[in-house]
Design a protein around this motif. Sequence first.
Motif, PDB file in Angstrom:
ATOM      1  N   GLU A 131      -8.223  11.641 -18.844  1.00 58.31           N
ATOM      2  CA  GLU A 131      -9.163  12.693 -19.200  1.00 58.31           C
ATOM      3  C   GLU A 131     -10.607  12.189 -19.095  1.00 58.31           C
ATOM      4  O   GLU A 131     -11.503  12.917 -18.672  1.00 58.31           O
ATOM      5  N   SER A 132     -10.818  10.927 -19.467  1.00 56.30           N
ATOM      6  CA  SER A 132     -12.178  10.357 -19.394  1.00 56.30           C
ATOM      7  C   SER A 132     -12.744  10.472 -17.977  1.00 56.30           C
ATOM      8  O   SER A 132     -13.910  10.829 -17.792  1.00 56.30           O
ATOM      9  N   ILE A 133     -11.913  10.130 -17.023  1.00 51.53           N
ATOM     10  CA  ILE A 133     -12.376  10.165 -15.628  1.00 51.53           C
ATOM     11  C   ILE A 133     -12.523  11.611 -15.154  1.00 51.53           C
ATOM     12  O   ILE A 133     -13.506  11.974 -14.497  1.00 51.53           O
ATOM     13  N   MET A 134     -11.561  12.443 -15.509  1.00 55.16           N
ATOM     14  CA  MET A 134     -11.631  13.839 -15.087  1.00 55.16           C
ATOM     15  C   MET A 134     -12.851  14.530 -15.686  1.00 55.16           C
ATOM     16  O   MET A 134     -13.509  15.338 -15.032  1.00 55.16           O
ATOM     17  N   MET A 135     -13.143  14.213 -16.941  1.00 56.24           N
ATOM     18  CA  MET A 135     -14.325  14.842 -17.530  1.00 56.24           C
ATOM     19  C   MET A 135     -15.595  14.344 -16.866  1.00 56.24           C
ATOM     20  O   MET A 135     -16.505  15.127 -16.572  1.00 56.24           O
ATOM     21  N   ALA A 136     -15.641  13.051 -16.601  1.00 58.69           N
ATOM     22  CA  ALA A 136     -16.818  12.522 -15.905  1.00 58.69           C
ATOM     23  C   ALA A 136     -16.987  13.214 -14.553  1.00 58.69           C
ATOM     24  O   ALA A 136     -18.091  13.587 -14.162  1.00 58.69           O
ATOM     25  N   CYS A 137     -15.864  13.430 -13.850  1.00 59.79           N
ATOM     26  CA  CYS A 137     -15.921  14.165 -12.580  1.00 59.79           C
ATOM     27  C   CYS A 137     -16.498  15.562 -12.797  1.00 59.79           C
ATOM     28  O   CYS A 137     -17.338  16.033 -12.028  1.00 59.79           O
ATOM     29  N   SER A 138     -16.036  16.218 -13.841  1.00 58.68           N
ATOM     30  CA  SER A 138     -16.489  17.589 -14.075  1.00 58.68           C
ATOM     31  C   SER A 138     -18.001  17.618 -14.312  1.00 58.68           C
ATOM     32  O   SER A 138     -18.655  18.621 -14.045  1.00 58.68           O
ATOM     33  N   GLY A 139     -18.534  16.486 -14.794  1.00 55.09           N
ATOM     34  CA  GLY A 139     -19.976  16.398 -15.019  1.00 55.09           C
ATOM     35  C   GLY A 139     -20.787  16.657 -13.764  1.00 55.09           C
ATOM     36  O   GLY A 139     -21.836  17.297 -13.806  1.00 55.09           O
ATOM     37  N   PHE A 140     -20.288  16.156 -12.633  1.00 55.83           N
ATOM     38  CA  PHE A 140     -21.023  16.394 -11.386  1.00 55.83           C
ATOM     39  C   PHE A 140     -21.069  17.888 -11.056  1.00 55.83           C
ATOM     40  O   PHE A 140     -22.094  18.415 -10.622  1.00 55.83           O
ATOM     41  N   PHE A 141     -19.941  18.557 -11.273  1.00 55.88           N
ATOM     42  CA  PHE A 141     -19.897  19.991 -10.937  1.00 55.88           C
ATOM     43  C   PHE A 141     -20.769  20.807 -11.891  1.00 55.88           C
ATOM     44  O   PHE A 141     -21.450  21.740 -11.467  1.00 55.88           O
ATOM     45  N   MET A 142     -20.761  20.420 -13.172  1.00 52.59           N
ATOM     46  CA  MET A 142     -21.590  21.147 -14.132  1.00 52.59           C
ATOM     47  C   MET A 142     -23.073  20.898 -13.865  1.00 52.59           C
ATOM     48  O   MET A 142     -23.897  21.797 -14.031  1.00 52.59           O
ATOM     49  N   ALA A 143     -23.407  19.674 -13.490  1.00 49.68           N
ATOM     50  CA  ALA A 143     -24.814  19.382 -13.181  1.00 49.68           C
ATOM     51  C   ALA A 143     -25.257  20.119 -11.929  1.00 49.68           C
ATOM     52  O   ALA A 143     -26.408  20.512 -11.788  1.00 49.68           O
ATOM     53  N   ALA A 144     -24.308  20.311 -11.014  1.00 52.98           N
ATOM     54  CA  ALA A 144     -24.653  20.912  -9.724  1.00 52.98           C
ATOM     55  C   ALA A 144     -24.732  22.429  -9.792  1.00 52.98           C
ATOM     56  O   ALA A 144     -25.634  23.047  -9.220  1.00 52.98           O
ATOM     57  N   ASN A 145     -23.778  23.035 -10.493  1.00 53.44           N
ATOM     58  CA  ASN A 145     -23.674  24.486 -10.427  1.00 53.44           C
ATOM     59  C   ASN A 145     -22.660  24.972 -11.455  1.00 53.44           C
ATOM     60  O   ASN A 145     -21.487  25.198 -11.145  1.00 53.44           O
ATOM     61  N   PRO A 146     -23.096  25.169 -12.678  1.00 55.84           N
ATOM     62  CA  PRO A 146     -22.127  25.506 -13.734  1.00 55.84           C
ATOM     63  C   PRO A 146     -21.401  26.826 -13.506  1.00 55.84           C
ATOM     64  O   PRO A 146     -20.239  26.949 -13.888  1.00 55.84           O
ATOM     65  N   SER A 147     -22.044  27.788 -12.866  1.00 58.75           N
ATOM     66  CA  SER A 147     -21.337  29.066 -12.775  1.00 58.75           C
ATOM     67  C   SER A 147     -20.270  29.075 -11.693  1.00 58.75           C
ATOM     68  O   SER A 147     -19.217  29.683 -11.872  1.00 58.75           O
ATOM     69  N   THR A 148     -20.485  28.358 -10.602  1.00 55.81           N
ATOM     70  CA  THR A 148     -19.385  28.249  -9.631  1.00 55.81           C
ATOM     71  C   THR A 148     -18.275  27.365 -10.192  1.00 55.81           C
ATOM     72  O   THR A 148     -17.087  27.638  -9.986  1.00 55.81           O
ATOM     73  N   ALA A 149     -18.661  26.326 -10.924  1.00 58.77           N
ATOM     74  CA  ALA A 149     -17.652  25.461 -11.538  1.00 58.77           C
ATOM     75  C   ALA A 149     -16.769  26.229 -12.511  1.00 58.77           C
ATOM     76  O   ALA A 149     -15.630  25.840 -12.776  1.00 58.77           O
ATOM     77  N   GLY A 150     -17.294  27.325 -13.042  1.00 52.76           N
ATOM     78  CA  GLY A 150     -16.507  28.112 -13.992  1.00 52.76           C
ATOM     79  C   GLY A 150     -15.154  28.550 -13.444  1.00 52.76           C
ATOM     80  O   GLY A 150     -14.152  28.530 -14.169  1.00 52.76           O
ATOM     81  N   TYR A 151     -15.102  28.937 -12.172  1.00 49.23           N
ATOM     82  CA  TYR A 151     -13.829  29.446 -11.623  1.00 49.23           C
ATOM     83  C   TYR A 151     -12.719  28.408 -11.632  1.00 49.23           C
ATOM     84  O   TYR A 151     -11.637  28.675 -12.165  1.00 49.23           O
ATOM     85  N   PRO A 152     -12.928  27.223 -11.041  1.00 50.13           N
ATOM     86  CA  PRO A 152     -11.837  26.248 -11.137  1.00 50.13           C
ATOM     87  C   PRO A 152     -11.567  25.772 -12.569  1.00 50.13           C
ATOM     88  O   PRO A 152     -10.409  25.570 -12.939  1.00 50.13           O
ATOM     89  N   PHE A 153     -12.612  25.632 -13.368  1.00 43.79           N
ATOM     90  CA  PHE A 153     -12.404  25.116 -14.725  1.00 43.79           C
ATOM     91  C   PHE A 153     -11.555  26.093 -15.550  1.00 43.79           C
ATOM     92  O   PHE A 153     -10.663  25.683 -16.300  1.00 43.79           O
ATOM     93  N   LEU A 154     -11.830  27.381 -15.416  1.00 47.71           N
ATOM     94  CA  LEU A 154     -11.040  28.374 -16.149  1.00 47.71           C
ATOM     95  C   LEU A 154      -9.594  28.376 -15.669  1.00 47.71           C
ATOM     96  O   LEU A 154      -8.660  28.565 -16.442  1.00 47.71           O
ATOM     97  N   THR A 155      -9.442  28.166 -14.379  1.00 44.32           N
ATOM     98  CA  THR A 155      -8.099  28.153 -13.807  1.00 44.32           C
ATOM     99  C   THR A 155      -7.289  26.980 -14.350  1.00 44.32           C
ATOM    100  O   THR A 155      -6.114  27.134 -14.736  1.00 44.32           O
ATOM    101  N   VAL A 156      -7.920  25.810 -14.399  1.00 48.47           N
ATOM    102  CA  VAL A 156      -7.243  24.632 -14.938  1.00 48.47           C
ATOM    103  C   VAL A 156      -6.855  24.862 -16.405  1.00 48.47           C
ATOM    104  O   VAL A 156      -5.728  24.541 -16.826  1.00 48.47           O
ATOM    105  N   ALA A 157      -7.787  25.452 -17.165  1.00 41.71           N
ATOM    106  CA  ALA A 157      -7.511  25.680 -18.587  1.00 41.71           C
ATOM    107  C   ALA A 157      -6.322  26.629 -18.760  1.00 41.71           C
ATOM    108  O   ALA A 157      -5.429  26.390 -19.592  1.00 41.71           O
ATOM    109  N   ALA A 158      -6.298  27.689 -17.969  1.00 44.98           N
ATOM    110  CA  ALA A 158      -5.186  28.650 -18.075  1.00 44.98           C
ATOM    111  C   ALA A 158      -3.874  28.014 -17.622  1.00 44.98           C
ATOM    112  O   ALA A 158      -2.816  28.219 -18.237  1.00 44.98           O
ATOM    113  N   ALA A 159      -3.933  27.238 -16.559  1.00 47.85           N
ATOM    114  CA  ALA A 159      -2.717  26.565 -16.076  1.00 47.85           C
ATOM    115  C   ALA A 159      -2.161  25.636 -17.152  1.00 47.85           C
ATOM    116  O   ALA A 159      -0.943  25.534 -17.337  1.00 47.85           O
ATOM    117  N   ASN A 160      -3.053  24.982 -17.875  1.00 48.03           N
ATOM    118  CA  ASN A 160      -2.633  24.098 -18.961  1.00 48.03           C
ATOM    119  C   ASN A 160      -1.817  24.826 -20.021  1.00 48.03           C
ATOM    120  O   ASN A 160      -0.824  24.312 -20.523  1.00 48.03           O
TER     121      ASN A 160
END
Lengths: 599, 599
Positions: free
Chosen positions: B106-135
């Motif tokens: 999770e530490s590495i995955m969250m760090a990865c997500s940091g790049f997407f949030m820094a780059a474009n939080p609203s586009t990142a929303g689509y995959p992030f929501l999908t991962v959360a629902a899949a979980n």
Amino acid sequence: MIQPLINPKELPFQLYEVLDTEALLARERFSEHSKDTFDAILNTADKIATEKFANHNAKADSQEPTYDGQNVHMIEEVKHAFDAYSAAGFMAGRYDFDEGGMQLPESIMMACSGFFMAANPSTAGYPFLTVAAANVIRNFASPTLVEQFMPRMLSGEFTGTMALTEPHAGSSLADIRTQATPADDGSYRLKGSKLYISGGEHQLSENIVHLVLAKIQGAPAGVKGISLFVVPKYRLDEQGNPKTKNDVALAGLIHKLGYRGTTSTALTFGENDDCYGYLVGEPHQGLRYMFLMMNEARIGVGFGAAMIGYSGYQYSLAYAKERTQGRLPPHNSPTDAATEIINHGDVKRMLLAQKSYVEGAISLCLYAARLVDDINTLNAEDEKRSTEELLDLLTPVVKAWPSEFGVKANDLAIQVLGGAGYTREYPVEQCWRDNRLNPIHEGTNGIQALDLLTRKLWQANGAGLRTLQHRMQQDFSKADGEFCLPLVTALSPYLNELQGLIPKLAKGLHSEDQPTLLANAQCFMNIFSSIVISWIWIRQANVAEAALQHCEQADKHYYLGKIQAAKYYIHWELPLIQRDISLLNELDDSCSGMQADWF
Amino acid sequence: MIQPLINPKELPFQLYEVLDTEALLARERFSEHSKDTFDAILNTADKIATEKFANHNAKADSQEPTYDGQNVHMIEEVKHAFDAYSAAGFMAGRYDFDEGGMQLPESIMMACSGFFMAANPSTAGYPFLTVAAANVIRNFASPTLVEQFMPRMLSGEFTGTMALTEPHAGSSLADIRTQATPADDGSYRLKGSKLYISGGEHQLSENIVHLVLAKIQGAPAGVKGISLFVVPKYRLDEQGNPKTKNDVALAGLIHKLGYRGTTSTALTFGENDDCYGYLVGEPHQGLRYMFLMMNEARIGVGFGAAMIGYSGYQYSLAYAKERTQGRLPPHNSPTDAATEIINHGDVKRMLLAQKSYVEGAISLCLYAARLVDDINTLNAEDEKRSTEELLDLLTPVVKAWPSEFGVKANDLAIQVLGGAGYTREYPVEQCWRDNRLNPIHEGTNGIQALDLLTRKLWQANGAGLRTLQHRMQQDFSKADGEFCLPLVTALSPYLNELQGLIPKLAKGLHSEDQPTLLANAQCFMNIFSSIVISWIWIRQANVAEAALQHCEQADKHYYLGKIQAAKYYIHWELPLIQRDISLLNELDDSCSGMQADWF
């Protein structure tokens, strides 16, 4: 939710109960007025603001002005509002009867402006900027320029701007580069670029009168070489009508976070070496003239910020009284009806914080307006001078505190609405965006903190501070009721801390500690402004506590709310400055010690 | 200004120096990994975020999704980004190798997500929501549902949403009204309305899998009667392909202040009585399932807020290093060259405050991610349990503090840019608008404060707090260097104050003082979170101070900056909680005593 722009009790409370504005009627300048004429103009402002300004606040935000390369277009409601404002005589409200004005006190005119700011700050920008520019011309320009431009600005035929900032020179006006070259006819030819000029282009008026800072060729470097010019969009013919297009070009519109209805422009002067400018007053005195207007503008910024804050507060309050969510003990069962969210403690906190910020800010700004009235109409020279010194000292606070806390209030308004507050279907997010301008323009709040710490505090050997302390003590000595006395007691140690800091600062600013103190200038602004606002709240609470003894039952709640907001401010907000007091006393160098390379 | 999304030193510092993420390689689950594979995935995230996400962050904001009554349209870059994200395997990054995942911490995955949030939080929303629902589906749904939906969500063919809020029920999910009626085939028919559903409609995927909270007919009232359903936009045919349009209708798009690229929707379920839903797990357990995801989501919100805050910080820092304005002694002459604004004390203050907020928040969130890794991979049951207790306690802080201070950081970034910061020509105003969502969603910060004070603090008889205190002491005992020791000394009295408060709160919450304490819940959040962040900063400063002894000359500045930011936080921010400590100790009733009628 249809609701008044301002709680109908609020301005009468501030004007007549806290400030005793009726006392102004005894002054010769206002002797033809009465409380009735004051109320009438306030009602007119309320009515025009409600009908002609509030109606398109959201629309002007979502359909911002556009530029097709030839003209700037905006929704037609802005023009209707502008015309209604000038037709009602507000432009000349402050001026003498024989100038066609209404000879009204600044206190009343500022209160009137509150309705327009609460209704639609970006449309209000056009007349407000025009009045400000007309003031400069009236005070400093030659009779010819006054005659040519002022009447038409006050009638709304012409509008005005202030063109100070250049792409490379914002806070540091010393570095402006716009050049003015004397021409044979006694006028000048200007050449240069200006940025972020509000109202710099539009179709609302027949002409736009730019007040432009520029340097006459050969002028001294820095602020001592800055002159002020009237530069009209159209030059006037012999009858004084706009005729020839002057060489002022719109380089483009700036697209802003908020305040979208007010055009923000990049302007080019003299691209074809044909930009006529007319010197205002003496050469090289431009910054002094501009700063007289700037000081008025700073009070206006503070009051605008207070009113946008107030607008969001009123909306979130109405929402919290209607929206139901969750339950409070003993009604915990899911089958119990949900409660209005205003009954939740944390929502009360967010509303009470807003109230303490925005009504504190309104009261402070109207107090400043009253100082202007006193400066303008007191007969005794010494009273006049000490009032000027006090206003000078308070001006950075009047600009910075409402603008900082107006945005905070709007942030809390969004939070009260929750998810709804984050949507553009509700008005509070626009308030937050609009208000965010105020900590920036007319001197950033960082500049205000430096101005307070390094200049205003020491002017006239600290006479302003002594006047302030004297006035505070007068109000505190009246605070002997069960509600107010504990507030004064709570404030007292902070007053002592402030007193103890002053000599340390005086010494430190002339020592090697100067860079550390400058880096911590915001700490002093926090301390000083929080004490000032505590005093302003005690003034309100004093009046409220006295009124509770004799007021009608129906008004008790209003006064109790005032007392509670004063208590909130002094218990919850004031103690935060203990941090700032320690940092200044300890000469903390966390900020000044940080190096650019370490970030 | 072209600059990396994240300072290349920052994540390696947090992951490898502060958290010792390499230690995870010794755990069986991660034994096939190495620091190289961790770095490789971080680099991939950086690259995709830079190339496919950052490129349209501003565009997705200014050209937000539109709805023509049939379909939702958005700029095509969003789809390219979404596809690149899933093609690189990020959706399944956390899952087992044999599920097609990368079995990453999770530490590495969250760090990865940091790049997407820094780059474009609203586009990142689509995959992030999908991962959360899949979980949620993976953890709680039947094998059939898992097989039908999860692989296609992880491949990016299907996307996911969480449909909780209803127009009348936001914070109070107990009051949702969406009904689920059992059908003969074992599925349910849903009927109801949901609001503010992120990603609720778009054309990015073949299907949208809504996770919907609803009440089965006859269920108990309140939270005990809430069940969770999978409700796909298209029902699947026997081959598992999306076929029949389910009865889920887009009532409209919500237009937001920020995060504009992520559609926010009002959805209607069962308008034609033909909305199929599939029960997840057991009836009436829906809120429990959702809250497991919600806790992860809350950490994600905190980290997202930290990264948007970081983005604005980085931009304002780069701006302050380039923009020149004004002069510093002894170069006071107007003919001296102007200085870069980063050299002005008040600008340093604004940058240092941002640094302390955003790097404090990043460090806190990665610490939480590490706790997740420990919960998932520690063998000893007692260690696992105490780690869970600690994470439970910290979760409200991890959600609320970064979201509050991320917005504050962005506010300061605007102020550093001045007039430029207020325009949409510069990116910081968008950061500020985007980030303003975070104090609201996934449980408002007011809800977090209540959760902390009334629930999390006391769970397992306060075991979480004891674990936290133990871990703090371990770190403080290491802080014996010249820089860090004074920081621990400065923090120490506040730790004692916290210790002293706990029994008072325990007693007060079960007494007539409860309403007063609840109204002051934010005070406790301020105290607790500020102490936690001070600790997090001391952890960073400890590492930095040790590294200074042996690091290369070129890295010294970075470490000195860490130490200075820790000092700033503990000298400037921490002392503000003295106010909160007093208010709680004195049971101040300014807020709880305010009456709705007094406003």
